[in-house]
Scaffold this active site. Sequence first.
Site, PDB file in Angstrom:
ATOM      1  N   THR A 179       0.817  -1.228   0.000  1.00 40.79           N
ATOM      2  CA  THR A 179       0.000   0.000   0.000  1.00 40.79           C
ATOM      3  C   THR A 179       0.866   1.302   0.000  1.00 40.79           C
ATOM      4  O   THR A 179       1.904   1.243   0.597  1.00 40.79           O
ATOM      5  CB  THR A 179      -0.835  -0.011   1.297  1.00 40.79           C
ATOM      6  OG1 THR A 179      -1.538  -1.237   1.340  1.00 40.79           O
ATOM      7  CG2 THR A 179      -1.722   1.117   1.459  1.00 40.79           C
ATOM      8  N   VAL A 180       0.264   2.443  -0.593  1.00 39.89           N
ATOM      9  CA  VAL A 180       0.942   3.737  -0.428  1.00 39.89           C
ATOM     10  C   VAL A 180      -0.011   4.681   0.283  1.00 39.89           C
ATOM     11  O   VAL A 180      -1.213   4.645   0.063  1.00 39.89           O
ATOM     12  CB  VAL A 180       1.419   4.400  -1.744  1.00 39.89           C
ATOM     13  CG1 VAL A 180       2.540   3.600  -2.388  1.00 39.89           C
ATOM     14  CG2 VAL A 180       0.285   4.628  -2.733  1.00 39.89           C
TER      15      VAL A 180
ATOM     16  N   MET B 164       0.756   2.587   6.068  1.00 43.26           N
ATOM     17  CA  MET B 164       0.524   1.527   5.093  1.00 43.26           C
ATOM     18  C   MET B 164       1.228   0.248   5.523  1.00 43.26           C
ATOM     19  O   MET B 164       2.063   0.247   6.423  1.00 43.26           O
ATOM     20  CB  MET B 164       1.034   1.972   3.728  1.00 43.26           C
ATOM     21  CG  MET B 164       2.534   2.171   3.669  1.00 43.26           C
ATOM     22  SD  MET B 164       3.074   2.972   2.157  1.00 43.26           S
ATOM     23  CE  MET B 164       3.208   4.656   2.694  1.00 43.26           C
TER      24      MET B 164
END
Length: 535
Positions: A354-355, A435
């Site tokens: 994830t970002v 994240m």
Amino acid sequence: MQHNALYYPSASRRMATFGKRGMVATSQPLAAQVGISILQQGGNAIDAAIATAAALTVVEPTSNGIGSDAFAIVWVNGKLHGLNASGPAPQAATIDALKALGHDTIPNHGMLPVTVPGAPAAWAALSERFGKLPFAQLLAPAIALAEEGFAVTPVIHQMWQEAFDTYSAYHEASFQPWFATFAPKGHAPRPGELWSSPDHAKSLHAIANTNAKAFYQGELAETIDAFSRENGGLLRKEDLAAYQPEWVDPISVRYKGHDIWEIPPNGSGMIVLQALGMLERLEACPGDTLETLHRRIEATKLAYMDGFKHITERADMAPTTEQMLDDNYLKTRAALIGEQAVDPVHGNPLQGGTVYLATADSDGNMVSFIQSNFKGFGSGMVVPGTGISLQNRGWSFSLDPEHANALAPGKRTYHTIIPGFITKDNQAVGPFGVMGGYMQPQGQLQVVTAMLEDHLNPQAALDMPRWKWTKGTTVEVEADFPNHLALALARRGHHIVKVADSISFGRGQIILRDPDSGVLQGGTEPRTDGAVLPL
């Protein structure tokens, strides 16, 4: 000069960052620069978030891409708005169809775990509702980065190498476009090595010129459909054409005089809220570092078990969000936290995962935004000629028809990516996020408690050594986690495992606004190549 970009024998320290007219915090410096440039062009925080998110698909393809899902919490004109841009399972994705193909669980890689990507629709929806600048202007910097290339940063290289090793185990032709796109020289790009993707730029052009319609109804949708059919996938152009992101009302709990906000299910932000809600209902233990840490771990475990049991598409959940956050229920769960670590079980709320980027502008607008391929590059599927890597979010579904998160056509799965936001007295304090897959709720709890209970500034909160519950009584801790606390937790019944590499402990960003002066204060993650830039 020869040196190793991943070797740092000495501790490093950075200060919190301050600004007045705007701020962008994210996991890659070039993406942060893109966001700042949009603010300088007269864009607002929403424009900056969109541009930064698009740039991250280029400069951090190891975690997200055009084929990602996304969520956002937006503060505009004194009100919070939530956007759920996670995509549903294809209409052909049924439990019987997967089992007929010989699967007892959904595969991690390949076309079968691919659900409808929501990120391009999220960008367009945010721009249409809240943006100031033309949509195409927001994607122009990402297009330039894809065309001209960029120098790969150290942590991105590390994750790229892991993906290269993973996908090298597959010999099917469907994985070859990934190698052609992301390892054109036969290896993962090394730190400082230039990488570009003209195909990625071409797809971003099409999205920019059509307000994302090309991805869902046009040429890109046709290309994705054809690739899916050729490689045993279930995703079709009809699934793409039917997709719309959903505007939602964020949900919250009160913690230390502040309101902590998350996107409601199918997002796993509920886990953060439940854990904080339990901690709020325990008697204070000021000065007792061990007891405080023990309680945070135990509350996280109990909340996770509820999340794994109950969270899925909201319409398919037996307990409501109100029941899961009910005062009496949280008191009951908090009462389970004792002196010793326990092997947690879920509760029954019917009785009572994830970002990441954060932006802010001079008008008071703020955005908490997250998008993800789920596991690294995702499914390993790259649509030829487009540079689009497709996420593998469908891997989270269960093929047990009795499970709350059972696979069904058009259903959105339990989602790990969660943007967070803090308010106080109905005023914005700021966006935050961490994240990293199933680390995200745990990381969020750790930075929120560090700021609001331990009174650490955003950078210090992100710098703190982290812990990560994995199962039962097992808790992984970073290599620099204080040994005396690790030993003390072990005496409480926790099985403590020290981990040398910090990359699995999440990567966060925070921006806070002073309510009196309007001055912004930001922190960025020391575990990645991040940057927080003021304006």
